[in-house]
Design a protein around this motif. Structure first.
Motif, PDB file in Angstrom:
ATOM      1  N   ARG B 186       0.845  -1.203   0.000  1.00  0.00           N
ATOM      2  CA  ARG B 186       0.000   0.000   0.000  1.00  0.00           C
ATOM      3  C   ARG B 186       0.881   1.255   0.000  1.00  0.00           C
ATOM      4  NH1 ARG B 186      -5.433  -1.691   3.223  1.00  0.00           N
ATOM      5  NH2 ARG B 186      -5.199  -3.944   2.986  1.00  0.00           N
ATOM      6  N   GLY B 187       2.012   1.153   0.655  1.00  0.00           N
ATOM      7  CA  GLY B 187       2.945   2.285   0.640  1.00  0.00           C
ATOM      8  C   GLY B 187       3.397   2.595  -0.782  1.00  0.00           C
ATOM      9  N   GLU B 188       3.641   1.546  -1.563  1.00  0.00           N
ATOM     10  CA  GLU B 188       4.014   1.738  -2.974  1.00  0.00           C
ATOM     11  C   GLU B 188       2.919   2.501  -3.717  1.00  0.00           C
ATOM     12  OE1 GLU B 188       6.579   1.279  -4.981  1.00  0.00           O
ATOM     13  OE2 GLU B 188       7.743   0.739  -3.200  1.00  0.00           O
ATOM     14  N   ALA B 189       1.682   2.077  -3.478  1.00  0.00           N
ATOM     15  CA  ALA B 189       0.552   2.729  -4.147  1.00  0.00           C
ATOM     16  C   ALA B 189       0.463   4.194  -3.740  1.00  0.00           C
ATOM     17  CB  ALA B 189      -0.747   1.996  -3.813  1.00  0.00           C
ATOM     18  N   MET B 190       0.731   4.460  -2.457  1.00  0.00           N
ATOM     19  CA  MET B 190       0.723   5.860  -1.991  1.00  0.00           C
ATOM     20  C   MET B 190       1.772   6.678  -2.744  1.00  0.00           C
ATOM     21  SD  MET B 190       0.424   5.488   2.135  1.00  0.00           S
ATOM     22  CE  MET B 190      -0.917   4.552   2.914  1.00  0.00           C
ATOM     23  N   GLN B 191       2.957   6.100  -2.888  1.00  0.00           N
ATOM     24  CA  GLN B 191       4.030   6.834  -3.552  1.00  0.00           C
ATOM     25  C   GLN B 191       3.682   7.093  -5.022  1.00  0.00           C
ATOM     26  OE1 GLN B 191       8.183   5.675  -2.206  1.00  0.00           O
ATOM     27  NE2 GLN B 191       7.037   4.141  -1.070  1.00  0.00           N
ATOM     28  N   GLN B 192       2.983   6.154  -5.618  1.00  0.00           N
ATOM     29  CA  GLN B 192       2.526   6.387  -6.992  1.00  0.00           C
ATOM     30  C   GLN B 192       1.566   7.570  -7.035  1.00  0.00           C
ATOM     31  OE1 GLN B 192       3.801   5.166  -9.696  1.00  0.00           O
ATOM     32  NE2 GLN B 192       5.173   4.061  -8.307  1.00  0.00           N
ATOM     33  N   ALA B 193       0.679   7.619  -6.057  1.00  0.00           N
ATOM     34  CA  ALA B 193      -0.303   8.720  -6.006  1.00  0.00           C
ATOM     35  C   ALA B 193       0.409  10.058  -5.847  1.00  0.00           C
ATOM     36  CB  ALA B 193      -1.292   8.494  -4.866  1.00  0.00           C
ATOM     37  N   ILE B 194       1.479  10.052  -5.047  1.00  0.00           N
ATOM     38  CA  ILE B 194       2.240  11.287  -4.847  1.00  0.00           C
ATOM     39  C   ILE B 194       2.894  11.727  -6.152  1.00  0.00           C
ATOM     40  CG2 ILE B 194       4.197  12.346  -3.647  1.00  0.00           C
ATOM     41  CD1 ILE B 194       3.638  10.379  -1.304  1.00  0.00           C
ATOM     42  N   LEU B 195       3.540  10.761  -6.818  1.00  0.00           N
ATOM     43  CA  LEU B 195       4.242  11.101  -8.056  1.00  0.00           C
ATOM     44  C   LEU B 195       3.256  11.542  -9.138  1.00  0.00           C
ATOM     45  CD1 LEU B 195       6.965   8.319  -8.023  1.00  0.00           C
ATOM     46  CD2 LEU B 195       7.259  10.775  -7.566  1.00  0.00           C
ATOM     47  N   GLN B 196       2.099  10.918  -9.127  1.00  0.00           N
ATOM     48  CA  GLN B 196       1.049  11.306 -10.070  1.00  0.00           C
ATOM     49  C   GLN B 196       0.641  12.769  -9.847  1.00  0.00           C
ATOM     50  OE1 GLN B 196      -0.158   9.517 -12.499  1.00  0.00           O
ATOM     51  NE2 GLN B 196      -1.715  11.012 -13.161  1.00  0.00           N
ATOM     52  N   ALA B 197       0.447  13.116  -8.572  1.00  0.00           N
ATOM     53  CA  ALA B 197       0.082  14.499  -8.259  1.00  0.00           C
ATOM     54  C   ALA B 197       1.193  15.453  -8.687  1.00  0.00           C
ATOM     55  CB  ALA B 197      -0.190  14.643  -6.762  1.00  0.00           C
ATOM     56  N   LYS B 198       2.427  15.052  -8.406  1.00  0.00           N
ATOM     57  CA  LYS B 198       3.561  15.900  -8.761  1.00  0.00           C
ATOM     58  C   LYS B 198       3.600  16.130 -10.275  1.00  0.00           C
ATOM     59  CE  LYS B 198       8.583  16.288  -8.223  1.00  0.00           C
ATOM     60  NZ  LYS B 198       9.844  15.564  -7.965  1.00  0.00           N
ATOM     61  N   ALA B 199       3.373  15.051 -10.991  1.00  0.00           N
ATOM     62  CA  ALA B 199       3.387  15.148 -12.454  1.00  0.00           C
ATOM     63  C   ALA B 199       2.314  16.122 -12.926  1.00  0.00           C
ATOM     64  CB  ALA B 199       3.158  13.767 -13.064  1.00  0.00           C
ATOM     65  N   GLU B 200       1.243  16.203 -12.173  1.00  0.00           N
ATOM     66  CA  GLU B 200       0.157  17.119 -12.530  1.00  0.00           C
ATOM     67  C   GLU B 200       0.316  18.473 -11.834  1.00  0.00           C
ATOM     68  OE1 GLU B 200      -3.475  14.951 -11.774  1.00  0.00           O
ATOM     69  OE2 GLU B 200      -2.682  13.192 -12.841  1.00  0.00           O
ATOM     70  N   LYS B 201       1.540  18.763 -11.407  1.00  0.00           N
ATOM     71  CA  LYS B 201       1.831  20.042 -10.728  1.00  0.00           C
ATOM     72  C   LYS B 201       0.909  20.255  -9.537  1.00  0.00           C
ATOM     73  CE  LYS B 201       3.742  22.509 -14.710  1.00  0.00           C
ATOM     74  NZ  LYS B 201       3.702  23.755 -15.480  1.00  0.00           N
ATOM     75  N   ASP B 202       0.681  19.172  -8.829  1.00  0.00           N
ATOM     76  CA  ASP B 202      -0.258  19.269  -7.714  1.00  0.00           C
ATOM     77  C   ASP B 202       0.348  18.557  -6.494  1.00  0.00           C
ATOM     78  OD1 ASP B 202      -2.643  19.987  -6.450  1.00  0.00           O
ATOM     79  OD2 ASP B 202      -3.871  19.348  -8.172  1.00  0.00           O
ATOM     80  N   SER B 203      -0.403  18.504  -5.411  1.00  0.00           N
ATOM     81  CA  SER B 203       0.090  17.867  -4.187  1.00  0.00           C
ATOM     82  C   SER B 203      -1.054  17.086  -3.561  1.00  0.00           C
ATOM     83  CB  SER B 203       0.601  18.925  -3.210  1.00  0.00           C
ATOM     84  OG  SER B 203      -0.454  19.780  -2.815  1.00  0.00           O
TER      85      SER B 203
END
Lengths: 353, 353, 353, 353
Positions: B186-203
């Motif tokens: 689940r931690g991996e999935a969280m990190q994906q969500a973070i990187l996804q947000a970053k890619a979208e210039k978001d947090s």
């Protein structure tokens, strides 16, 4: 302004000592009575049958109808006590209640009758103190109002949808309702859920949402002991049954994006405001001039009529407990003015009143 | 023990003054460095690129490796400052950040560079203070540990499902992970969500869940300023980005029945405990001997790379802002030791340390 | 333990709220009555003729004769009020009294009758609180006693010459005297001086010397808010009419040599003590195990029967004032238990009670 | 404004953390240096030979020359340490000093070198804090100044005879003198008395008298924790060597008549004042608009060159001690700015700054 609430449910009296009250406040005793009546028990099938006049006597700090600025002490005599109902609780702590922890904390010397100092009845002097605080704040143009945001799974409208901008008139209108919600239809459904729980010898919890209007921007600080959220939380968690406090979108922000949570800052005719109020009127522990909006989680009343597992503290063995006496299947509607009172005291603290 | 955190992100130094530290504590400096490293920036794509050694110098209150009992002051020099990145923020407050409220509160005299005193960097001395508090608490048999409960919509296992009973070993194991969750998948999935947000210039935001093990029963009081929840909340809301604090099932109790929320009290071999811990170890503002478990809501980082609406405080007109510089798309993983630190200081306060 | 004293001389009641009282203290109500009687007015020609039963009613914090640990509120109803005596004082402040400063501080809303909240009558609830504190301290082996050290120019023996070592029995014996001095002959001379002043429509001041026996060594700290002298002084200056506080030889040390002021440290049979107690039991803000001995200066009663110069606050012009009503020509003998009460509360604060 | 003083005489640094400093104060660093120089050691035969530059570094709370309103931390590095001089004091406490009580209070973990946290050197950061406070107060029209009222048996003129009314110019003139007295002839005699004591391997004490000009009337309250005298005393007793605090005529009022102590209230051209200031500007714990005037008793320096009786804490037996190293035969002249600093911090507290 500092307050100390004293008293036990079945002792001679309950009350509050307030020091630091500004001098020259002409207290509106009718308004104080109104606030106390909102909290008072004994209204219909939803509440405990205990009836108390709850008329506070002011012993000090008032002279010719106005506050003197010296400590104000108000007491409410206890009259309608059925102490025998509680006698068996001395050694049989009610699960979910403070009977066991109070016994530990005070080495068994706590007054266990009716919950003693832990009783919800102690919220009456808190409402008194809050009513004084509200009258002081009104002079500063500050108004405080709350509603039941949810009970069981029934939700009221959120304050942000209650009309724009949030008005004092609306908050007052809600305060005067016997069941303080924005949408009375949803309020009806909440009351059904409460009666359903009562019929099943159970109780329900809920969420109360509260707004403070007129708090000037720039109040608070980021540091420990001074930040707006912390000061409010300290007051709110002192209300029995509160298990959570959150500002603005609160726990909902955990699954939101930054772009959704950054209320855009705008200016129009010299007035600075934000579009939306996801942050509940606070950034970095300091007010931004928008209404301070927060939610509190109220746990279900622990006193339920079902048989429950507990222990016998005298025999130190497992035991069964069936609680008798009168108890509220839900305290949310009565807790609304209590939350407002705690918010009023917190606001005074933040303003250095 | 009282603490005052001082410093600005781009000033000479940040630090903390701790008074009331018990005498004779042999501080484990490696453990303090470990705690600071958990919070430190600069680890991989998830965090800001700013690198600071964050080595505290202890100026007072230590003698021959042990605390003297007199006030302890520790400072961390600021070295890696890129002040020019922030210059344009002086009059363009970042939405969701404390730029605007700080400007108001301090009449425009606040150090706006890098957020100044509001910067997340100020959590480094808080972690230092918490590390000292943890070492003091360890002597009393108390351990504190937290994990990321959720980020965006990805949930970790709750602590109550993390193995029975909750063990210090498990909490330590989580603390040593680069990404502190119970379930690494689940931690991996969280990190994906973070990187996804970053890619979208978001947090993105999240929830941190924390447990305090070993707190004796009977600590706290129902009254304002003394109840366990209020004391914890006062410390937790002083952590930047915290927007909600809840104990046990917290806001979830709002839709539960009393029968579900009354943890049955049981005794076995002289030990009193509850079946379940819906109340998070606290009844009536007093500990009941079960782990104190609470959750905090962490808002998404306000500094995002998208263009945002704000105002120009100098020209007093609407404006656009695009933030440059280095920013974390999520601070939850770095905030875990900060929440533990605040909890450690709260626990000391409750114990009169 | 924190206390808030409330009430006005001619309001409904005076009283005190005490929070943080340890649980399980079996309060000796006779002893409380004894302490109140020591302070009570109406004894012979030395005091005001006002008579009050001064029987406190305990409204909370007691259950089955023992303290519960939750806030204790005690009230004393006002009964013997002659309000008309004071009516002209509303705009004619008595020189040396708090009439003028109270008017300013509370914007004219203070209850001016009989001095209102500034009245010496407010020391009755302070004596009550001190009596509770003394009973708590007695369990820790701590005793507190005071005597009149001087009135006008008549001096009693100092405590250091009262027998070696200073005994609890002696302090108790002094407490039971109607005029609490060590040497009754000198006490007679003091009373003559008081009556002489009264005959001349005047009043006299004095010095009260007090000792705290049994305070363990190592209590206090050098720092602001924690040092023994500062904590005592904070409590003592809250007693009306106190204008000076000094420890050990106090102001006398200003004309002494270091060699005279350094109490030699000695050990005998494992017990550490000092030869002499010039420092009043405190070094560097911390107790050294010797009795804590201090003196307070009591100013002459400001209410005297002579015509005095004052102003008319309504007309804003100079005026003459002749005070009528009943007033003490000296309050030192009645102040002795008040000083002990303040010392008892200070001692509790220092011990973290 | 709250302050925490930290550091030990022979540790890395001493300093102070000040929170609640108003924002936008342009600190005059020359004025701060002037105040520190008044306290600095190393001037002539009267003082210890230790020389320290005592240049504070401000680590936080300042930006572009002005206070930010967030916590200000200032540190002074220790450089001129002769630690070996003190090594034998670890187990041989100096009579009259805090060596023994510090050992007890901190379980032997205190830094004993040079008195550690108890050293007079710790008054340097207090003077720094006071210098900041004075600059804040100057903006409110408040000035603070003190002089040596007596040393040994030599008396300076009292402030009330120093010219009427007491002027800021005079106080400043005294502050700039190397030996701060009103009458330099008497100052010469005091210095002779100090040198005489030094020649006899002894030390002398004295009295410092201080005035606060410009404090508005109506500040303070009669109640515990709020009365003017108590707030001042709390700050003043935190200064090492202070053994007494008295207001106005202080202990002298004990042998005065009420008619002498009731400063007549007068009005002229709309200004209310008193004839005389026997009460030191305070009635009933509240300022009356006259200068707040108080005296503090300073004990003789405990470190004297004579052989003294003490004990050996390691061997637990009686012992002899001859102190070597550098010590002041009198600290009164260096203590003058320290007393002013404590008074400035007290004044800020009373004004809610």
């Amino acid at each position: 302004m500092k307050h100390t609430i004293f008293g036990e449910s079945h002792g001679p009296a309950i009350g509050v000592t307030l020091s630091g009250v500004p001098a020259g406040i002409e207290l509106d005793m009718d308004e104080i009575a109104f606030e106390l009546s909102r909290r008072a028990p004994g209204k219909g099938p939803l509440s405990t049958a205990r009836k108390e006049a709850d008329v506070p006597e002011i012993l000090s700090g008032m002279f010719e109808g106005q506050t003197t600025g010296t400590p104000l002490c108000a007491v409410i005599r206890n009259t309608d006590q059925h102490s025998k109902d509680y006698s068996k609780l001395q050694y049989l702590p009610r699960p979910g209640h403070a009977d066991y922890t109070g016994f530990l904390r005070y080495d068994g010397y706590n007054d266990y009758r009716g919950g003693g100092h832990f009783s919800g009845r102690l919220t009456a002097p808190l409402v008194f103190a809050g009513a004084v605080a509200k009258q002081i704040l009104a002079r500063e143009g500050i108004a405080i109002g709350a509603h039941i945001r949810s009970i069981a799974d029934v939700e009221d409208l959120p304050l942000e949808n209650a009309g724009e901008p949030l008005s004092r008139a609306l908050l007052r209108q809600v305060a005067e309702k016997p069941f303080p919600v924005l949408d009375d239809g949803r309020g009806e459904a909440m009351q059904q859920a409460i009666l359903q729980a009562k019929a099943e010898k159970d109780s329900v919890g809920g969420i109360i949402e509260c707004a403070v209007l007129g708090l000037p921007p720039g109040v608070g600080a980021p540091d420990y002991g001074e930040n707006v959220e912390g000061v409010f939380a300290q007051h709110l968690f002192a209300v029995p049954a509160v298990k959570g406090v959150a500002f603005g979108a609160g726990f909902g922000m955990a699954s939101m994006r930054g772009s959704e949570c950054n209320d855009p800052i705008r200016i129009a005719r010299g007035n600075i405001y934000t579009l939306g109020n996801v942050n509940g009127g606070v950034n970095g522990g300091i007010t931004n001039g928008m209404p301070v909006v927060f939610s509190v989680a109220i746990r279900p009343t622990p006193s339920i009529a079902q048989e429950q597992d507990t222990i016998d503290l005298e025999k130190m063995e497992n035991a069964k407990l069936t609680i008798e006496g009168r108890h509220d299947p839900c305290i949310c509607h009565r807790a609304v003015p209590v939350i407002e009172a705690a918010a009023a005291l917190a606001t005074c603290e933040l303003l250095g009143i």
